[in-house]
Design a protein around this motif. Structure first.
Motif, PDB file in Angstrom:
ATOM      1  N   PHE A 134       0.821  -1.208   0.000  1.00 26.58           N
ATOM      2  CA  PHE A 134       0.000   0.000   0.000  1.00 26.58           C
ATOM      3  C   PHE A 134       0.859   1.264   0.000  1.00 26.58           C
ATOM      4  O   PHE A 134       1.827   1.369   0.749  1.00 26.58           O
ATOM      5  CB  PHE A 134      -0.923   0.008   1.218  1.00 26.58           C
ATOM      6  N   HIS A 135       0.471   2.214  -0.844  1.00 27.76           N
ATOM      7  CA  HIS A 135       1.146   3.510  -0.951  1.00 27.76           C
ATOM      8  C   HIS A 135       0.047   4.561  -0.961  1.00 27.76           C
ATOM      9  O   HIS A 135      -0.679   4.720  -1.952  1.00 27.76           O
ATOM     10  CB  HIS A 135       1.966   3.561  -2.246  1.00 27.76           C
ATOM     11  N   LEU A 136      -0.110   5.285   0.155  1.00 22.80           N
ATOM     12  CA  LEU A 136      -1.244   6.181   0.345  1.00 22.80           C
ATOM     13  C   LEU A 136      -0.788   7.600   0.684  1.00 22.80           C
ATOM     14  O   LEU A 136       0.193   7.791   1.398  1.00 22.80           O
ATOM     15  CB  LEU A 136      -2.141   5.676   1.484  1.00 22.80           C
ATOM     16  N   HIS A 137      -1.530   8.589   0.172  1.00 26.04           N
ATOM     17  CA  HIS A 137      -1.298   9.998   0.498  1.00 26.04           C
ATOM     18  C   HIS A 137      -2.564  10.579   1.115  1.00 26.04           C
ATOM     19  O   HIS A 137      -3.665  10.077   0.902  1.00 26.04           O
ATOM     20  CB  HIS A 137      -0.917  10.791  -0.750  1.00 26.04           C
ATOM     21  N   ILE A 172       1.514   9.001   3.696  1.00 25.17           N
ATOM     22  CA  ILE A 172       1.066   8.482   4.991  1.00 25.17           C
ATOM     23  C   ILE A 172       2.075   7.501   5.593  1.00 25.17           C
ATOM     24  O   ILE A 172       2.495   6.544   4.948  1.00 25.17           O
ATOM     25  CB  ILE A 172      -0.311   7.813   4.868  1.00 25.17           C
ATOM     26  N   LEU A 173       2.425   7.769   6.854  1.00 26.45           N
ATOM     27  CA  LEU A 173       3.252   6.860   7.640  1.00 26.45           C
ATOM     28  C   LEU A 173       2.396   6.036   8.598  1.00 26.45           C
ATOM     29  O   LEU A 173       2.685   4.873   8.860  1.00 26.45           O
ATOM     30  CB  LEU A 173       4.306   7.647   8.416  1.00 26.45           C
ATOM     31  N   ASP A 174       1.340   6.654   9.133  1.00 25.74           N
ATOM     32  CA  ASP A 174       0.453   5.942  10.062  1.00 25.74           C
ATOM     33  C   ASP A 174      -0.811   6.770  10.259  1.00 25.74           C
ATOM     34  O   ASP A 174      -0.830   7.977   9.988  1.00 25.74           O
ATOM     35  CB  ASP A 174       1.136   5.719  11.410  1.00 25.74           C
ATOM     36  N   PHE A 175      -1.868   6.123  10.712  1.00 23.81           N
ATOM     37  CA  PHE A 175      -3.091   6.830  11.086  1.00 23.81           C
ATOM     38  C   PHE A 175      -3.937   5.944  11.981  1.00 23.81           C
ATOM     39  O   PHE A 175      -3.713   4.727  12.079  1.00 23.81           O
ATOM     40  CB  PHE A 175      -3.913   7.277   9.857  1.00 23.81           C
ATOM     41  N   THR A 176      -4.895   6.565  12.623  1.00 18.73           N
ATOM     42  CA  THR A 176      -5.950   5.849  13.334  1.00 18.73           C
ATOM     43  C   THR A 176      -7.277   6.436  12.879  1.00 18.73           C
ATOM     44  O   THR A 176      -7.505   7.637  13.034  1.00 18.73           O
ATOM     45  CB  THR A 176      -5.814   5.983  14.861  1.00 18.73           C
ATOM     46  N   ILE A 177      -8.119   5.598  12.317  1.00 17.80           N
ATOM     47  CA  ILE A 177      -9.408   6.053  11.794  1.00 17.80           C
ATOM     48  C   ILE A 177     -10.404   6.190  12.932  1.00 17.80           C
ATOM     49  O   ILE A 177     -10.534   5.293  13.772  1.00 17.80           O
ATOM     50  CB  ILE A 177      -9.967   5.047  10.766  1.00 17.80           C
ATOM     51  N   GLN A 178     -11.110   7.297  12.963  1.00 21.21           N
ATOM     52  CA  GLN A 178     -12.276   7.408  13.836  1.00 21.21           C
ATOM     53  C   GLN A 178     -13.483   6.793  13.134  1.00 21.21           C
ATOM     54  O   GLN A 178     -14.043   5.819  13.591  1.00 21.21           O
ATOM     55  CB  GLN A 178     -12.556   8.869  14.186  1.00 21.21           C
ATOM     56  N   GLU A 179     -13.847   7.358  11.979  1.00 23.10           N
ATOM     57  CA  GLU A 179     -14.879   6.776  11.125  1.00 23.10           C
ATOM     58  C   GLU A 179     -14.699   7.331   9.724  1.00 23.10           C
ATOM     59  O   GLU A 179     -14.558   8.543   9.552  1.00 23.10           O
ATOM     60  CB  GLU A 179     -16.284   7.079  11.638  1.00 23.10           C
TER      61      GLU A 179
END
Length: 239
Positions: free
Chosen positions: A176-179, A191-198
């Motif tokens: 995966f390669h995401l911006h 993007i290196l990391d994230f936490t989704i709320q919704e």
């Protein structure tokens, strides 16, 4: 012209960035003829590009976000025409790794290219952007060592990117390669990391890929690419 939502278009390859081929070889205007969503970079590796709704944005290493005009050049970018009829699902309380694991567990997509679009709220977002380089260009791993890292809490925005099969490492980043770009256009990048709320997740699988090469660029045409260690250098630069 009918828009082919089953095809991914890519100008250049990720491998050409590894030794430092950062000169732009296709205009944004030409790129956007082939898609209205995507990711990439700009002349001199001058930031992290994200394309959505037909507009190309560039996140600079200063954190500033620019709208790219048609005459700006890119050495490497991937785009597609968004399929508005793609199925979506709501996802929540997942980090980057958990989301990618969920996607591959639910869909037999491990051997194809597909696009990922994610719109919504994130408890945490961590991105990076590299500075524009001057000649003589350093290799990609040297540039990545000096990248700017951005972090945000409680941010709302859009994620766009792709999954590439392991077989195509070098053409693209395997996996995966995401911006990301937030709705206020104040924060984004690779993007290196994230936490989704919704958020609403949409996946768009491709049955074909159009790979466009910069054959009018003598540097690309004459470069002898070192295959040994290529995957390791890509991983080091992208992490």
């Amino acid at each position: 012209m009918q828009k082919d939502t089953k095809k991914m278009y890519q100008h250049g390859t990720l491998a050409l960035l590894v030794p430092g081929l950062y000169d732009g070889t296709q205009s944004i205007g030409e790129l956007l003829k082939h898609g209205d969503y995507g990711i990439g970079t700009a002349q001199g590796l001058g930031g992290e590009m994200i394309v959505f709704d037909g507009v190309a944005y560039l996140v600079l290493n200063t954190g500033e976000v620019q709208v790219l005009t048609d005459d700006v050049l890119t050495p490497f970018a991937t785009v597609h025409f968004n399929d508005e009829n793609s199925a979506t699902q709501t996802v929540s309380e997942l980090d980057f790794k958990q989301l990618t694991q969920k996607i591959l567990a639910q869909h037999a997509y491990q051997n194809i290219f597909f696009a990922v679009t994610l719109r919504g709220k994130f408890k945490y977002m961590k991105t990076r952007a590299v500075a524009k380089q001057a000649k003589p260009y350093p290799p990609l791993v040297a540039v990545a060592d000096k990248q700017s890292v951005f972090e945000a809490n409680e941010t709302t925005g859009t994620v766009v990117g792709y999954y590439a099969p392991q077989l195509f490492e070098g053409m693209a980043v395997a996996g995966f390669h995401l911006h990301y770009l937030d709705d206020k256009h104040e924060m984004g990048g690779h993007i290196l990391d994230f936490t989704i709320q919704e958020a609403k997740l949409s996946l768009q699988p491709f049955s074909s890929v159009e790979q466009h090469f910069p054959i009018e660029d003598p540097t690309f045409m004459q470069t002898d690419f070192e295959l040994d260690g290529l995957s390791k250098q890509i991983r080091q630069a992208e992490s």
